[in-house]
Enzyme design. Structure first.
Site, PDB file in Angstrom:
ATOM      1  CB  THR A  90      -0.924   0.002   1.227  1.00 36.49           C
ATOM      2  OG1 THR A  90      -1.797  -1.125   1.158  1.00 36.49           O
ATOM      3  CG2 THR A  90      -1.769   1.272   1.279  1.00 36.49           C
TER       4      THR A  90
ATOM      5  N   PRO B  37       0.666   5.891  -0.136  1.00 39.49           N
ATOM      6  CG  PRO B  37       1.995   7.548   0.839  1.00 39.49           C
ATOM      7  CD  PRO B  37       2.081   6.241   0.116  1.00 39.49           C
TER       8      PRO B  37
ATOM      9  CD  GLN C 173     -40.221 -11.791  20.113  1.00 36.77           C
ATOM     10  OE1 GLN C 173     -40.593 -10.832  19.465  1.00 36.77           O
ATOM     11  NE2 GLN C 173     -41.014 -12.835  20.390  1.00 36.77           N
TER      12      GLN C 173
ATOM     13  CD  GLN D 252     -27.469  -0.300  21.457  1.00 34.80           C
ATOM     14  OE1 GLN D 252     -26.502   0.337  21.070  1.00 34.80           O
ATOM     15  NE2 GLN D 252     -28.512   0.268  22.042  1.00 34.80           N
TER      16      GLN D 252
ATOM     17  N   GLY E 155     -25.069  -2.432  26.939  1.00 42.39           N
ATOM     18  CA  GLY E 155     -25.490  -1.103  27.372  1.00 42.39           C
ATOM     19  C   GLY E 155     -24.297  -0.249  27.768  1.00 42.39           C
TER      20      GLY E 155
ATOM     21  CD  GLU F 273      -4.545  -9.197   3.728  1.00 41.59           C
ATOM     22  OE1 GLU F 273      -4.685  -9.929   2.739  1.00 41.59           O
ATOM     23  OE2 GLU F 273      -4.070  -9.592   4.804  1.00 41.59           O
ATOM     24  N   GLY F 274      -7.944  -4.935   0.975  1.00 35.05           N
ATOM     25  CA  GLY F 274      -9.069  -4.718   0.064  1.00 35.05           C
ATOM     26  C   GLY F 274     -10.299  -4.291   0.837  1.00 35.05           C
ATOM     27  CB  THR F 275     -12.180  -1.079   1.003  1.00 33.61           C
ATOM     28  OG1 THR F 275     -12.436  -0.973  -0.409  1.00 33.61           O
ATOM     29  CG2 THR F 275     -10.978  -0.216   1.370  1.00 33.61           C
ATOM     30  CB  SER F 276     -16.590  -3.526   2.287  1.00 35.18           C
ATOM     31  OG  SER F 276     -16.340  -4.150   3.532  1.00 35.18           O
TER      32      SER F 276
END
Length: 404
Positions: free
Chosen positions: A130, A132, A299, A357, A360, A384-387
């Site tokens: 990688t 800049p 639930q 979450q 809490g 290693e490669g973005t989404s």
């Protein structure tokens, strides 16, 4: 024909339990300390080397598994312990994958042992690709490699960014452009041996997560390496460049070959983080009492945990499929390697967020490890490669078109 089964064999179960034991007894108890110190956990790397978890023999044993599952199994268990320490131990394997993917047998014998050192004095290695201005756009790489025929040396100049183990590594594997006009097809990979003049690095970069793992920018200023440090033979490189110049299809470039080998394993790392958060949240929900009953009896909480478990199991199946395909030389015709990394990374982010979450206010405190896992998870949608790049790879594969 063998009967289809998803049961692990005895060797795989033993491997899973052994690595899990190391993660539980050695890695997890030390995780908060090394995360806070933001330092490379050399004592734990040395302990991993002493027990046989860190070294080429371990990787070779995992790779010998014809199912391809041993390495993702080990990765999931180790990163269940802690991702920062896990990457400090397994980060070297990316450089090893680069040597394995592009190097000759003689280069494997020469350089791979130096990547690890030994149990008395362990070493680490770095894969530097990688830049800049060249992250997702690998073809924009500016680091140059020029061959000096008079001395049979390659001269490297440029800057690499976000290199795991950059600067503290003995062996650095560096990708560079040999013919910039050919884009990614004009690139090659080089080994920079320990102590080579001209290679320097920044201080350790301060990160959101994976804080125990060393990350730095690497600078190459007239770095001279012997001709034998070009991974693969020079004649093969010249032939590949000739094909590229004439417009013929060339084999994949150096960085992408390494990522293709490593993406399912990176997905397995993300799974380890997600599973750790899920298990912790599950135990907390069973024990936390509100309004006179455990919160898991509500639930909304139970459904959240069900979704977390379902997504983890679904991602694991994608990781195992891609690992099996890679080990058995099945082509990723639909981007299966990218699918596995994409799904597992995004599952890690969503599961750790849900874990925070469910706890809490407690989930926001460092008294509980879910906040660390939440920070660690995010990188798996980036490095290693973005989404977005994974979706690009998959869309190109399934459409047969050059989607941009």
């Amino acid at each position: 024909m063998a009967e289809f089964s998803l049961d692990l064999n005895e060797e795989q179960r033993d491997l899973r339990d052994w690595v899990h034991g190391f993660a539980s007894d050695v890695v997890r108890p030390a995780a908060a300390e090394w995360d806070a110190r933001e330092e490379t956990p050399w004592p734990i790397i040395q302990e991993a080397a002493k027990v046989g978890l860190y070294g080429f023999e371990f990787l070779a044993t995992c790779w010998a598994d014809p199912t391809g599952l041993s390495l993702p199994i080990a990765s999931e268990e180790l990163f269940w312990g802690d991702a920062g320490i896990g990457l400090s131990i397994f980060g070297t394997s990316l450089a090893v994958a680069a040597i394995y993917g592009a190097g000759t047998p003689d280069q494997l014998v020469e350089w791979v042992p130096q990547c690890f050192g030994d149990a008395d004095q362990p070493a680490v290695a770095a894969f530097c690709t990688t830049e800049p201005e060249a992250g997702s756009d690998v073809g924009a790489m500016r680091t140059r490699a020029v061959y000096d025929e008079a001395t049979d040396e390659w001269v490297l100049n440029g800057q690499k960014a976000y290199a795991t183990n950059g600067g503290i590594a003995g062996v650095h594997v560096v990708t560079a452009s040999v013919e910039p006009e050919l884009g990614s097809r004009g690139q090659a990979a080089f080994v920079v041996p320990p102590g080579t003049p001209g290679l320097t690095a920044t201080r350790k970069l301060r990160k959101l997560g994976l804080r125990a793992s060393h990350t730095a920018d690497v600078f190459l200023d007239d770095v001279r390496v012997p001709g034998r440090c070009l991974l693969g033979e020079r004649d093969a490189l010249l032939a590949r460049l000739d094909r590229a110049r004439s417009g013929q299809r060339a084999s994949g470039q150096a960085a992408m070959r390494t990522f293709e080998l490593s993406r399912p394993t990176v997905g397995a790392q993300a799974l380890g983080v997600a599973r750790a958060a899920y298990e912790y949240a599950l135990d907390y929900a069973r024990e936390r009492v509100q309004f006179g009953r455990p919160i898991i009896e509500n639930q909304a909480v139970a459904f959240a945990l069900a979704d977390m478990r379902m997504e983890i199991d679904a991602a694991r199946l994608l990781v195992w499929r891609a690992s099996w395909m890679g080990r058995n030389n099945r082509p990723f015709t639909a981007g299966e390697g990218s699918m596995s990394k994409l799904k597992a990374g995004e599952v890690a982010v969503s599961v750790t967020e849900k874990a925070v979450q469910l706890l809490g206010g407690a989930g926001f405190l460092r008294d509980h490890p879910v906040e660390r896992w939440y920070r660690d998870a995010k990188i798996y949608t980036i490095f290693e490669g973005t989404s977005e790049i994974q979706r690009l790879v998959i869309s190109r594969a399934v459409s047969g078109m050059q989607i941009r």
